[in-house]
Design a protein around this motif. Structure first.
Motif, PDB file in Angstrom:
ATOM      1  N   LEU A 139     -14.569   5.645   9.419  1.00 49.82           N
ATOM      2  CA  LEU A 139     -14.862   4.212   9.300  1.00 49.82           C
ATOM      3  C   LEU A 139     -16.021   3.796  10.204  1.00 49.82           C
ATOM      4  O   LEU A 139     -16.774   2.884   9.870  1.00 49.82           O
ATOM      5  CB  LEU A 139     -13.609   3.389   9.622  1.00 49.82           C
ATOM      6  CG  LEU A 139     -12.500   3.465   8.573  1.00 49.82           C
ATOM      7  CD1 LEU A 139     -11.230   2.808   9.079  1.00 49.82           C
ATOM      8  CD2 LEU A 139     -12.944   2.823   7.267  1.00 49.82           C
ATOM      9  N   LYS A 140     -16.148   4.473  11.332  1.00 49.56           N
ATOM     10  CA  LYS A 140     -17.261   4.138  12.230  1.00 49.56           C
ATOM     11  C   LYS A 140     -18.611   4.488  11.593  1.00 49.56           C
ATOM     12  O   LYS A 140     -19.640   3.968  11.990  1.00 49.56           O
ATOM     13  CB  LYS A 140     -17.109   4.866  13.563  1.00 49.56           C
ATOM     14  CG  LYS A 140     -16.196   4.107  14.513  1.00 49.56           C
ATOM     15  CD  LYS A 140     -16.061   4.795  15.827  1.00 49.56           C
ATOM     16  CE  LYS A 140     -15.020   4.053  16.669  1.00 49.56           C
ATOM     17  NZ  LYS A 140     -14.533   4.871  17.758  1.00 49.56           N
ATOM     18  N   ARG A 141     -18.554   5.389  10.618  1.00 42.20           N
ATOM     19  CA  ARG A 141     -19.786   5.710   9.878  1.00 42.20           C
ATOM     20  C   ARG A 141     -19.901   4.823   8.646  1.00 42.20           C
ATOM     21  O   ARG A 141     -20.670   5.135   7.735  1.00 42.20           O
ATOM     22  CB  ARG A 141     -19.756   7.163   9.430  1.00 42.20           C
ATOM     23  CG  ARG A 141     -19.852   8.139  10.578  1.00 42.20           C
ATOM     24  CD  ARG A 141     -19.656   9.518  10.026  1.00 42.20           C
ATOM     25  NE  ARG A 141     -19.666  10.536  11.050  1.00 42.20           N
ATOM     26  CZ  ARG A 141     -19.194  11.766  10.873  1.00 42.20           C
ATOM     27  NH1 ARG A 141     -18.662  12.098   9.716  1.00 42.20           N
ATOM     28  NH2 ARG A 141     -19.227  12.644  11.834  1.00 42.20           N
ATOM     29  N   GLY A 142     -19.088   3.800   8.575  1.00 37.94           N
ATOM     30  CA  GLY A 142     -19.144   2.862   7.461  1.00 37.94           C
ATOM     31  C   GLY A 142     -18.392   3.324   6.239  1.00 37.94           C
ATOM     32  O   GLY A 142     -18.629   2.856   5.140  1.00 37.94           O
TER      33      GLY A 142
ATOM     34  N   ALA B  55     -12.967   1.813   3.726  1.00 37.07           N
ATOM     35  CA  ALA B  55     -13.830   0.775   4.286  1.00 37.07           C
ATOM     36  C   ALA B  55     -13.386  -0.603   3.787  1.00 37.07           C
ATOM     37  O   ALA B  55     -13.318  -1.567   4.562  1.00 37.07           O
ATOM     38  CB  ALA B  55     -15.272   1.050   3.899  1.00 37.07           C
ATOM     39  N   VAL B  56     -13.053  -0.672   2.493  1.00 38.29           N
ATOM     40  CA  VAL B  56     -12.600  -1.946   1.937  1.00 38.29           C
ATOM     41  C   VAL B  56     -11.263  -2.357   2.577  1.00 38.29           C
ATOM     42  O   VAL B  56     -11.060  -3.530   2.917  1.00 38.29           O
ATOM     43  CB  VAL B  56     -12.480  -1.864   0.394  1.00 38.29           C
ATOM     44  CG1 VAL B  56     -11.837  -3.112  -0.169  1.00 38.29           C
ATOM     45  CG2 VAL B  56     -13.854  -1.682  -0.219  1.00 38.29           C
ATOM     46  N   MET B  57     -10.379  -1.388   2.750  1.00 43.11           N
ATOM     47  CA  MET B  57      -9.095  -1.680   3.409  1.00 43.11           C
ATOM     48  C   MET B  57      -9.341  -2.255   4.812  1.00 43.11           C
ATOM     49  O   MET B  57      -8.725  -3.228   5.222  1.00 43.11           O
ATOM     50  CB  MET B  57      -8.257  -0.397   3.554  1.00 43.11           C
ATOM     51  CG  MET B  57      -7.759   0.187   2.253  1.00 43.11           C
ATOM     52  SD  MET B  57      -6.354  -0.675   1.556  1.00 43.11           S
ATOM     53  CE  MET B  57      -5.048  -0.119   2.600  1.00 43.11           C
ATOM     54  N   LYS B  58     -10.253  -1.600   5.522  1.00 46.96           N
ATOM     55  CA  LYS B  58     -10.553  -2.049   6.888  1.00 46.96           C
ATOM     56  C   LYS B  58     -11.135  -3.465   6.859  1.00 46.96           C
ATOM     57  O   LYS B  58     -10.768  -4.309   7.679  1.00 46.96           O
ATOM     58  CB  LYS B  58     -11.534  -1.071   7.527  1.00 46.96           C
ATOM     59  CG  LYS B  58     -11.989  -1.414   8.933  1.00 46.96           C
ATOM     60  CD  LYS B  58     -11.005  -0.955   9.984  1.00 46.96           C
ATOM     61  CE  LYS B  58     -11.290  -1.489  11.384  1.00 46.96           C
ATOM     62  NZ  LYS B  58     -12.527  -1.005  11.956  1.00 46.96           N
ATOM     63  N   SER B  59     -12.015  -3.736   5.875  1.00 43.25           N
ATOM     64  CA  SER B  59     -12.626  -5.072   5.810  1.00 43.25           C
ATOM     65  C   SER B  59     -11.589  -6.140   5.493  1.00 43.25           C
ATOM     66  O   SER B  59     -11.796  -7.313   5.755  1.00 43.25           O
ATOM     67  CB  SER B  59     -13.752  -5.092   4.775  1.00 43.25           C
ATOM     68  OG  SER B  59     -13.210  -5.202   3.476  1.00 43.25           O
ATOM     69  N   LYS B  60     -10.451  -5.708   4.919  1.00 36.75           N
ATOM     70  CA  LYS B  60      -9.370  -6.665   4.637  1.00 36.75           C
ATOM     71  C   LYS B  60      -8.331  -6.675   5.759  1.00 36.75           C
ATOM     72  O   LYS B  60      -7.222  -7.182   5.591  1.00 36.75           O
ATOM     73  CB  LYS B  60      -8.709  -6.338   3.292  1.00 36.75           C
ATOM     74  CG  LYS B  60      -9.587  -6.655   2.091  1.00 36.75           C
ATOM     75  CD  LYS B  60      -9.765  -8.160   1.916  1.00 36.75           C
ATOM     76  CE  LYS B  60     -10.723  -8.487   0.778  1.00 36.75           C
ATOM     77  NZ  LYS B  60     -11.105  -9.905   0.764  1.00 36.75           N
ATOM     78  N   GLY B  61      -8.674  -6.045   6.862  1.00 33.94           N
ATOM     79  CA  GLY B  61      -7.796  -6.114   8.045  1.00 33.94           C
ATOM     80  C   GLY B  61      -6.748  -5.013   8.153  1.00 33.94           C
ATOM     81  O   GLY B  61      -5.862  -5.101   9.006  1.00 33.94           O
TER      82      GLY B  61
ATOM     83  N   ASP C 139     -13.014   9.394  -2.150  1.00 34.28           N
ATOM     84  CA  ASP C 139     -14.096   8.450  -1.905  1.00 34.28           C
ATOM     85  C   ASP C 139     -13.673   7.553  -0.743  1.00 34.28           C
ATOM     86  O   ASP C 139     -12.729   6.779  -0.847  1.00 34.28           O
ATOM     87  CB  ASP C 139     -14.341   7.609  -3.171  1.00 34.28           C
ATOM     88  CG  ASP C 139     -15.618   6.807  -3.071  1.00 34.28           C
ATOM     89  OD1 ASP C 139     -15.955   6.370  -1.957  1.00 34.28           O
ATOM     90  OD2 ASP C 139     -16.275   6.615  -4.110  1.00 34.28           O
TER      91      ASP C 139
ATOM     92  N   SER D 188     -15.020   5.058   0.577  1.00 29.94           N
ATOM     93  CA  SER D 188     -15.338   3.632   0.573  1.00 29.94           C
ATOM     94  C   SER D 188     -14.081   2.780   0.412  1.00 29.94           C
ATOM     95  O   SER D 188     -14.056   1.619   0.818  1.00 29.94           O
ATOM     96  CB  SER D 188     -16.338   3.322  -0.537  1.00 29.94           C
ATOM     97  OG  SER D 188     -15.820   3.710  -1.782  1.00 29.94           O
ATOM     98  N   PHE D 189     -13.031   3.399  -0.144  1.00 31.07           N
ATOM     99  CA  PHE D 189     -11.763   2.666  -0.275  1.00 31.07           C
ATOM    100  C   PHE D 189     -11.224   2.281   1.101  1.00 31.07           C
ATOM    101  O   PHE D 189     -10.732   1.175   1.309  1.00 31.07           O
ATOM    102  CB  PHE D 189     -10.734   3.528  -1.023  1.00 31.07           C
ATOM    103  CG  PHE D 189      -9.402   2.866  -1.181  1.00 31.07           C
ATOM    104  CD1 PHE D 189      -9.216   1.876  -2.121  1.00 31.07           C
ATOM    105  CD2 PHE D 189      -8.337   3.217  -0.378  1.00 31.07           C
ATOM    106  CE1 PHE D 189      -7.981   1.249  -2.265  1.00 31.07           C
ATOM    107  CE2 PHE D 189      -7.106   2.597  -0.504  1.00 31.07           C
ATOM    108  CZ  PHE D 189      -6.934   1.613  -1.453  1.00 31.07           C
TER     109      PHE D 189
ATOM    110  N   TYR E 149       0.837  -1.196   0.000  1.00 28.04           N
ATOM    111  CA  TYR E 149       0.000   0.000   0.000  1.00 28.04           C
ATOM    112  C   TYR E 149       0.877   1.252   0.000  1.00 28.04           C
ATOM    113  O   TYR E 149       0.589   2.227  -0.692  1.00 28.04           O
ATOM    114  CB  TYR E 149      -0.919  -0.031   1.228  1.00 28.04           C
ATOM    115  CG  TYR E 149      -1.927   1.094   1.269  1.00 28.04           C
ATOM    116  CD1 TYR E 149      -2.733   1.384   0.171  1.00 28.04           C
ATOM    117  CD2 TYR E 149      -2.091   1.869   2.409  1.00 28.04           C
ATOM    118  CE1 TYR E 149      -3.648   2.414   0.199  1.00 28.04           C
ATOM    119  CE2 TYR E 149      -3.007   2.899   2.457  1.00 28.04           C
ATOM    120  CZ  TYR E 149      -3.781   3.169   1.340  1.00 28.04           C
ATOM    121  OH  TYR E 149      -4.688   4.197   1.370  1.00 28.04           O
TER     122      TYR E 149
END
Lengths: 223, 406
Positions: free
Chosen positions: B401-404, B237-243, B232, B234-235, B3
């Protein structure tokens, strides 16, 4: 593979968004989540993706709770949010390279799932110059890294032209037939055709709904 | 790591823009430096107006002023003007005079009895070189007066011999000489120098070079971070969902920004150095920065600049408000911390605030290396500010991130 979502709840300050979200799905199934604006559909997906924490409930995958096991969830779940989760200044290849190792990426581009999504057509195009359809396909391609068995999609076909919608729909069908589980948040009737079962989120709870193709009925149920 | 590399690649895409912006800013900076150097040269060739304050009633002083006025006019001339201390302070801060002396009450009477009450000498950082020249000249005058006076002491000895006091002349000469030496030795404490302002020691050229360099770094970072504004989310959020946690995301992005900035600064730093060597732009007394100053002075300042700029651009919702907001906040902060206008000419309340601004600490850190003072306090302050801005950036990302990721 079976997933069970049990009693998920979430509160923003004093506002209870989700009170009891419960449903399950097995390999090859697509679950549609529908509801009015602000009912908590996107919140549910971001909880399942691990972005937000739930106040209560479980997300079981073959009996293991993914809400408490970050390592398992990272591998099991692919997430495509509503926006554009890409690095605008880089091209498609660089964005994919963030999630894939080089060998896997080359393999997937040469006849694999990334090839099926048609990403080869715009591999060297910078994200900032891509159309909405290209961005969405690339977002799905990024989410599919490490072959997650569960794919969470938040309105994947919104604001796309019909040809592009069809392309994505075809791919999602293929993903299902390969045994993947799709959880789809949508407002789009074309997307609902993909779904094996649908749930409406009403007052923070999931209510089963059978979509017959009648849009008026759907509007009545949601409002 | 992947990254970080991709972010670095993304940041380097705007390098041509950065180099263009930096080249324009650098040209402005060089013009300021050249003008400053010319002004310094003009000052060296001009008359120095010095204020004289305090107990100046004695006729001996008037004689002294006349002597100073007549010192080697081909090189420079000192023009002493009598005034009260309040007027002298005001004139010093508005550069109407270069310095002022305060002659303490009873100075002449004490001096006649061989006692010293020190004269206080006030100057500004920009007049430090002038102070040295004046002190050298005064020393030369005193030396001449004393040498001539000692000839008088020896003359007195010959006179005693001529009038038949050979038996006591040697003893008296020893006594005279001891008294005389006592007087000369104690004259070393005659003048005490104090410098007005809180940046004692730096000349105008060095002062502006350091301050404007801090400002330049903060401005030229804009092209590197402007893509951060209104991204944006949402990127993330995706990073967070991947740990990838908010801390790791912000750290990698900050590190990429810092790397690009350090590259840009060191590439660009070569230009004025080369220009200085070719055209003598900085002058013979120009900037001399050691390796220690680069490691413990410039690099911490670059860390601070990248974490500050990153935080500001993370905070603003869209690119226009981010660029304008950042520009005005940075310019205002640099102004009150004395980076673009000499601090000693500002009200005392602003001078105190300068100690608590990140840019003020950055300026003081680099200055401490030029002054060969201990950099510990500004170094710790700069690192503390960097950590604070980093922590605030992580906080903002976590809140998002807490707001999604919305």
């Amino acid at each position: 593979m079976v997933i069970d979502i049990e009693n998920i709840s979430k509160k923003y300050g004093k506002r209870q968004v989700l009170t009891d979200v419960t449903f399950s799905a097995k390999s090859g199934e697509c679950i549609g989540i529908i509801g009015a604006n602000g009912c908590g559909k996107s919140t549910l997906l971001s909880i399942l993706a691990g972005v937000q924490r739930a106040d209560g409930g479980k997300f079981l995958c073959d009996g293991k709770d993914l809400l408490t096991r970050d390592d398992l969830r990272n591998r099991a779940v692919g997430y495509v949010p509503q926006g554009t989760p890409l690095l605008d200044e880089l091209n498609a290849y660089d964005n994919l390279f963030l999630w894939y190792d080089k060998a896997t990426l080359e393999k997937e581009l040469a006849g694999g799932m990334l090839d099926t999504l048609g990403i080869n057509e715009f591999l060297k195009v910078r994200v900032s110059r891509m159309s909405g359809g290209m961005k969405k396909r690339l977002s799905i391609g990024c989410a599919l890294a490490h072959y997650p068995p569960v794919l969470l999609l938040d309105e994947p076909m919104s604001a796309l032209d019909i040809a592009c919608k069809q392309k994505i729909k075809d791919y999602l069908k293929e993903y299902k037939t390969k045994g993947g589980i799709l959880i789809l948040v949508t407002h789009d009737t074309l997307e609902l055709e993909l779904c094996d079962r649908c749930y409406i989120i009403k007052d923070g709870k999931t209510v089963p709904f059978k979509f017959s193709g009648d849009t008026e009925e759907l509007v009545r149920e949601i409002s | 790591m992947k990254y970080y590399k991709l972010h670095l690649k993304k940041t380097f895409r705007v390098l041509p823009v950065l180099l263009t912006v930096a080249a324009v800013l650098l040209s402005v900076l060089l013009v300021i430096f050249v003008k400053t150097r010319d002004m310094s040269r003009e000052e060296n060739e001009n008359r120095f107006t010095i204020g004289v304050v305090g107990d100046t009633g004695g006729s001996f002083f008037q004689f002294g002023f006349e002597m100073i006025k007549s010192v080697d006019p081909s090189r420079f001339t000192i023009e002493p003007i009598l005034m009260d201390e309040e007027t002298a302070k005001k004139k010093l801060l508005t550069s109407e005079i270069k310095a002022y002396f305060v002659i303490p009450k009873g100075f002449m009477r004490a001096a006649n009895y061989g006692e010293i009450i020190p004269i206080r000498y006030y100057s500004t950082p920009s007049a430090v070189d002038v102070s040295t020249i004046i002190k050298d000249e005064i020393t030369k005058i005193v030396e001449t007066v004393l040498r001539e006076s000692q000839k008088g002491v020896f003359g007195l000895g010959y006179l005693l011999d001529d009038y038949g006091y050979e038996d006591i002349s040697e003893e008296q000469m020893d006594a005279f000489n001891i008294e005389y030496i006592d007087l000369i030795v104690s004259r070393n404490d005659m003048v005490k120098t104090e410098t007005a302002g809180i940046t004692s020691g730096l000349g105008l050229f060095e002062y502006l070079a350091v301050g404007i360099s801090v400002y330049l770094i903060l401005i030229m970072i804009i092209p590197l971070v402007c893509s951060n504004a209104g991204r944006d989310r949402s990127f993330f959020a995706v990073m967070k969902s991947k740990g990838v946690s908010a801390f790791r995301q912000v750290f990698a992005e900050n590190a990429a920004l810092f790397t690009a900035l350090i590259f840009a600064v060191f590439v660009l730093a070569g230009l004025p150095v080369a220009a200085s060597a070719l055209f003598d732009i900085a002058g013979s007394g120009g900037l001399k920065i050691s390796a220690a100053a680069i490691v413990f002075g410039v690099i911490p300042v670059l860390i601070l600049a990248s974490s500050f700029a990153y935080f500001m651009f993370e905070l603003f919702g869209n690119i226009i408000s981010a660029v304008t907001g950042y520009f005005f906040i940075t310019t205002g902060m640099c102004y009150i911390s004395g980076c673009i206008y000499p601090l000693y000419a500002m009200p005392s309340a602003l001078r105190k605030i300068a100690y608590f601004t990140p840019t003020g600490e950055a300026r003081m850190l680099i200055s401490s290396f030029l002054l060969e003072e201990s950099p510990t306090v500004p170094f710790l302050a700069v690192m503390l500010f960097s950590a604070l801005f980093f922590a605030l950036s992580v906080f903002v990302r976590n809140r998002c991130l807490k707001r999604g990721g919305a």
